[in-house]
Design an enzyme around this catalytic site. Structure first.
Site, PDB file in Angstrom:
ATOM      1  N   CYS A 330      -2.171 -16.716  -2.817  1.00  0.00           N
ATOM      2  CA  CYS A 330      -3.472 -17.668  -2.433  1.00  0.00           C
ATOM      3  C   CYS A 330      -2.838 -18.622  -1.348  1.00  0.00           C
ATOM      4  O   CYS A 330      -3.261 -19.788  -1.802  1.00  0.00           O
ATOM      5  CB  CYS A 330      -4.107 -17.981  -3.730  1.00  0.00           C
ATOM      6  SG  CYS A 330      -4.375 -16.736  -4.878  1.00  0.00           S
ATOM      7  N   GLU A 331      -2.373 -18.231  -0.438  1.00  0.00           N
ATOM      8  CA  GLU A 331      -2.057 -19.168   0.677  1.00  0.00           C
ATOM      9  C   GLU A 331      -2.238 -18.589   2.142  1.00  0.00           C
ATOM     10  O   GLU A 331      -1.826 -17.458   2.075  1.00  0.00           O
ATOM     11  CB  GLU A 331      -0.400 -19.649   0.740  1.00  0.00           C
ATOM     12  CG  GLU A 331      -0.136 -20.307  -0.607  1.00  0.00           C
ATOM     13  CD  GLU A 331      -0.750 -21.905  -0.711  1.00  0.00           C
ATOM     14  OE1 GLU A 331      -0.997 -22.386   0.365  1.00  0.00           O
ATOM     15  OE2 GLU A 331      -0.534 -22.339  -1.842  1.00  0.00           O
TER      16      GLU A 331
END
Ligand SMILES: Cc1ncc(COP(=O)(O)O)c(C=O)c1O
Length: 381
Positions: A330-331
């Site tokens: 989640c980046e």
């Protein structure tokens, strides 16, 4: 093996080590492998078996070098923040030198050595202020960087260092950065080193060792065209340009030794058709290989068949389309490559992310509670 995993071509590692050690021997240059690039015991054992020394930056790396069979006298311990217990381990192990980066550190090593009845061998790391022209995160030789001593500060320490009953001065150390591909940068380093050597020698300080650090870059764009870096040119340049005057030349290559023998093997999980892009979402991520996210690094990515991780699945160009190759973390920076032309990809396809043997597995994290990728070695299949 479950993807993602690191695959190491051990025949290529062997050939790389053979070329490196041969040129080092011919030019009488000592090689200390920088463990930070890759510290897997299988790789370290091969390196130690060639008689190479080790450049370590922590107690953990010193222990790993010793366990792999590196001779203690061939271990140098660098780094700006050595802890007391690491210094004690190094003293007790009888390492070849502490690469000292500040006055405060020198006095601490001296105190610990004296308290333990030892004499600590020391190289002073000088900051030569040579611009490596590489990514700002991997440049170390500029005045603004935290590494090394300003030459004046180092000279001011010399009288104390020479007279100390617990320190023994062995020489000077330089390291200006990593992934250096321009010969002119190493030439500039040589000229600066010669200037600093003459400053020291004029006052009567003649080093026994001149350590030129690491930094030789590799070809990330086309690894197959340069699977073994040009060690001959790299080493001969130092031999020809450095005014050694009897001092032993040392180098500390890391990346150039191990990068090309490693690939990160990953599988396509999903193809996602976005509004403007097509994403190939793979099961490897920045937690396995952080270089693209951290340094904006580019690695060649190839479709491979599971029966041979080193050969592209389709050497003949066929219809290609652009993909963003992205990981599941989640980046937004979890991207291996953007707009990469690839053959049509589908779920389950295997991709090899090349040149991942250095600063790959060693920089892995378990962010998002992801497991660490395992390693597969070509000679174990
Ligand atoms: C002191 C020192 N020596 C050697 C190296 C190895 O550099 P490379 O992997 O670029 O050869 C590094 C890397 O940062 C370093 O800091």
């Amino acid at each position: 093996m479950k993807t993602p995993f690191y695959y190491y071509d051990m025949a290529l590692l062997d050939s790389t080590l053979a070329v490196l050690t041969e040129h080092a021997k011919q030019n009488d240059v000592a090689v200390h492998y920088a463990l930070k690039a890759n510290n897997h015991p299988r790789i370290l054992q091969k390196i130690a078996a060639r008689g190479m020394g080790a450049d370590c930056v922590s107690g953990g790396e010193i222990a790993a070098a010793l366990a792999a069979g590196v001779a203690p006298a061939s271990i140098f311990f660098a780094g700006v923040g050595k802890r007391d217990e690491e210094i004690l381990l190094a003293l007790q192990s009888g390492i070849g030198a502490f690469v000292v980066e500040s006055a405060a550190e020198l006095f601490n090593i001296e105190q610990l050595a004296r308290a333990n009845g030892c004499i600590a061998p020391v190289l002073l790391r000088l900051n030569p202020e040579v611009d490596a022209h590489t990514h700002s995160h991997i440049t170390t030789g500029l005045a603004e960087n935290k590494f090394g001593l300003a030459p004046d500060d180092a000279l001011a320490l010399m009288p104390h260092l020479i007279q100390s009953d617990a320190l023994s001065w062995r020489g000077l150390h330089f390291h200006i950065g990593s992934q250096i591909r321009e010969a002119a940068v190493f030439e500039a380093l040589c000229h600066k080193v010669n200037h600093l050597l003459s400053l020291f020698r004029t006052i009567g300080y003649s080093p026994e060792i001149v350590d030129l650090g690491g930094g030789l870059g590799i070809n990330y764009a086309e690894p197959q065209s340069e699977s073994i870096p040009n060690f001959a040119a790299y080493i001969q340049r130092f031999r020809m340009l450095i005014e050694a005057n009897g001092a032993r030349l040392h180098i500390e290559p890391g990346r150039s030794v191990v990068a090309q023998c490693g690939s990160l093997i990953t599988q396509v999980l999903y193809i996602k058709e976005g509004k403007t892009k097509t994403f190939a979402i793979v099961d490897a991520s920045m937690t396995d290989l952080v270089r693209p996210a951290l340094y904006e690094a580019h690695h060649q990515i190839q479709l491979v068949r599971p029966d041979n991780w080193t050969i592209p699945a389709s050497p003949v160009p066929i219809a290609m389309r652009p993909y963003d190759i992205v990981g599941p973390v989640c980046e937004s920076s979890d991207v291996f490559e953007r707009d990469l032309l690839m053959p049509e990809l589908k779920r389950g396809d295997y991709l090899a992310i090349r040149s991942a043997g250095a600063y790959g597995a060693v920089m892995a994290s378990s962010y998002n509670m992801r497991p660490l990728a395992e390693s597969l070695f070509s000679d174990e299949r």
